[in-house]
Each structure stands twice: as C-alpha cells, then as structure tokens.
Enzyme design. Structure first.
Site, PDB file in Angstrom:
ATOM      1  N   LYS A  79      17.081 -59.483   2.112  1.00  0.00           N
ATOM      2  CA  LYS A  79      16.296 -58.457   2.804  1.00  0.00           C
ATOM      3  C   LYS A  79      15.734 -59.003   4.123  1.00  0.00           C
ATOM      4  O   LYS A  79      15.680 -58.297   5.139  1.00  0.00           O
ATOM      5  CB  LYS A  79      15.179 -57.967   1.891  1.00  0.00           C
ATOM      6  N   LYS A 137       5.510 -57.848   9.402  1.00  0.00           N
ATOM      7  CA  LYS A 137       5.343 -58.669   8.192  1.00  0.00           C
ATOM      8  C   LYS A 137       6.704 -59.235   7.758  1.00  0.00           C
ATOM      9  O   LYS A 137       6.833 -60.408   7.420  1.00  0.00           O
ATOM     10  CB  LYS A 137       4.702 -57.777   7.124  1.00  0.00           C
TER      11      LYS A 137
END
Ligand code: NAD
Length: 291
Positions: free
Chosen positions: A170, A238
């Site tokens: 990811k 993030k």
C-alpha cells in the site's frame, strides 16, 4: 454466516460495512463519531467498547485513520485484545505502518488470533461500489477464510506475503498515486496558464499513453474545482510518511515521494488538510500565480 465487527465508519468504512450488510452479514459497529457510525437503522448492532465488539464477533475489521488509532483500539482499555475470542480473525483495512501491522499480528497470535493487514486502493468510489483492490499480509488460512468478505468489498484481493506485506504494498501504491497527482496537477497548471482548454486536453490525453484513473478522476476534479474529499490530503501525507520511513529503513532514496510530501505539507500549512488530495493542484496554481 460469520458475525462481523466493524470499527471505523468514515468515508471508507461506512460503505464497506453497508456492502457487507447488504450481502447478508450481521454487523456489530463502533465509531467514536456517533453520527458517522450509526448503522443501527439498517439493522447493525452497536456497542460502545471495542472489547464488546470483539467479544461478539468472528471477524473484526478496522478502518481507522492511522497507526495510533489502530493501536488504541487494539491495546487500549476495553480494547480488542481484551475481548477477542481465540480462533477469531482480526483484519485491519486501514493504511498504517508495516511495523505496526507486524506488532499487532504478533500480539494477537499470542491470543490464538490470526491477523491480516489488508489495506485497500480504489477510494470512496471503490468502497461504495464494492470494487476495492485489497492487498494482504498474513497467513494463507486466514486469507482464505476472509475471502468471502473481501469478495463483497472488493473486485480483487491478493495475498502478497507475511504480516506487513500488505501495508508495504500500500505504501508503494501511495507513492505512485501521489507522484501521479503531482504530474496531473503540474501539467494542468501549465496548460491553464498557457490558455489550453483543460477539458479538451483531458479528453485527448485519456486516449494516449498518459491515460490513468488519476488523470481521469482527478483531472475532472481540477476542471470542476471539486476538492471535497474523496481522500483527505492529510491522510495521504500520513501515507507518504509511511513510505519515506520505509525508504529510510531499507536505504532506498525516494526523491519524488519526498518532493510530493513537501508539497502536501504546504497544502496542510495553508489550512486545507481536509481537502481532497487532488488539491495539490491548488498549490501548483498558487505557485504559478494563477488567480
Ligand atoms: P475517515 O477519517 O473518513 O474515517 C475514519 C473513521 O474512524 C472516522 O469516522 C473516525 O470517527 C473513526 N475513528 C477514529 N478513531 C477511532 C477510534 N479510536 N475508535 C473508533 N473509531 C474511530 O477516513 P477514511 O477516508 O475512511 O480512511 C480510513 C483509512 O482508509 C485510512 O487509513 C486511509 O488512509 C485509508 N484509505 C482511504 C481512502 C479514501 O479514499 N478515503 C482510500 C484508501 C485507503
């Protein structure tokens, strides 16, 4: 049918949970934001602690912002670790640090619980349509058991490797997405200042080698001036941090990602953290002095 606990019902979690309910699963839900988490009118059961959610579920899914929230619901007071049954499966579908995913896996293993890290790609549209791409780390047995749920929430689910491998995949995904948004934002800014018709440009480019889903969807957002999230740029920042930390850990220089992360910082500093990540285009336009 298995009972599913679902914690974190925001932009992504809520439609994912609804798809599971529509497929016939009984759901137990929890979100600290009560209005976000209210699926009781659709027949979901609600508990006020993660411990109770876990104690009453065969599979516990989390879809939370970041590593600290996942750690809080797992290790915190009245958390998942206190309630989860041996033989249950924990599936974290949030995007968090691979190291946290491995830590959670080890802690649950000690309680006889399998954990999968199963972050997703495909955004709000994919969550609503049940067409997410799911990238998994963990054991084959747990992956096989959760597969029927993955098939409801996504169009593809791939077991990449051991615990943490889904999150590492990811992170790579987010590098590609971030740098592609940067490319679309820069090129649209140049075209706009040069007086090129953006709609025509998008149409032409979608037929060629530069074609991408990001050019398609975010190109349209830039044209429409629609920066409602979608995917909040503060959450993508993030994710870039997760990627940069992994780059440091494995001594891989990530120049493009570092640049995009700095641009995201500038957007955040201007108070637009809740905007969609396509708002990188606003920064580019500002730097190019486009009014
Ligand atoms: P969001 O902010 O819309 O939703 C997060 C939800 O978690 C909120 O409703 C919040 O109230 C809840 N929450 C926070 N702390 C909690 C706690 N301790 N206990 C219970 N609930 C808590 O975020 P989102 O866009 O749904 O993203 C969720 C995750 O999915 C993130 O990790 C994000 O990076 C990832 N993701 C998002 C997208 C997207 O397009 N939005 C795409 C792929 C992956």
């Amino acid at each position: 049918m298995k009972k599913v606990g679902f914690i974190g019902l925001g932009i992504m979690g809520k439609p994912m949970a609804i798809n599971l309910m529509d497929a016939g699963y009984s759901l137990i839900v929890l979100d600290t934001n009560k209005s976000a988490g209210d699926l009781t009118h659709k027949g979901a059961e609600a508990f006020s602690t993660c411990k109770e959610v876990a104690a009453n579920s065969d599979i516990v899914i989390t879809m939370l912002p970041d590593s600290p929230e996942v750690k809080e619901v797992v290790y915190g007071k009245d958390g998942i670790l206190e309630g989860i049954k041996s033989g249950a499966i924990f599936v974290d579908m949030s995007t968090i640090a691979p190291s946290t995913a491995r830590e959670v896996y080890d802690s649950l293993k000690e309680k006889g619980v399998e954990a999968l890290d199963a972050p997703v790609s495909g955004g709000q549209v994919g969550a609503e349509g049940g067409t997410l791409s799911i990238m998994c780390g963990g054991s084959q047995a747990a992956f096989d058991e959760v597969m029927p749920l993955f098939q409801v929430m996504g169009k593809s689910a791939v077991l990449i490797g051991d615990a943490g491998a889904g999150q590492m995949t990811k992170a790579c995904n987010q590098m590609i997405v971030g740098m592609t948004i940067q490319a679309v934002a820069e090129s649209f800014t140049l075209a706009k200042k040069a007086g090129v018709n953006l709609e025509k440009m998008r149409e032409a480019l979608l037929g060629g080698f530069a074609q991408s889903r990001i050019l398609d969807l975010h190109g349209q957002r830039i044209i429409d001036r629609n920066f409602d999230p979608g995917f909040k740029i503060k959450l993508h920042r993030k994710d870039m941090n997760i990627a940069l930390e992994a780059g440091k850990e494995f001594s891989v220089p990530l120049y493009g990602s570092a640049l995009v992360a700095s641009h995201m910082d500038a957007v955040l500093a201007s108070g637009k953290g809740e905007y969609d990540h396509s708002s990188l285009a606003l920064l580019m336009e500002q730097l190019a002095n486009i009014k």
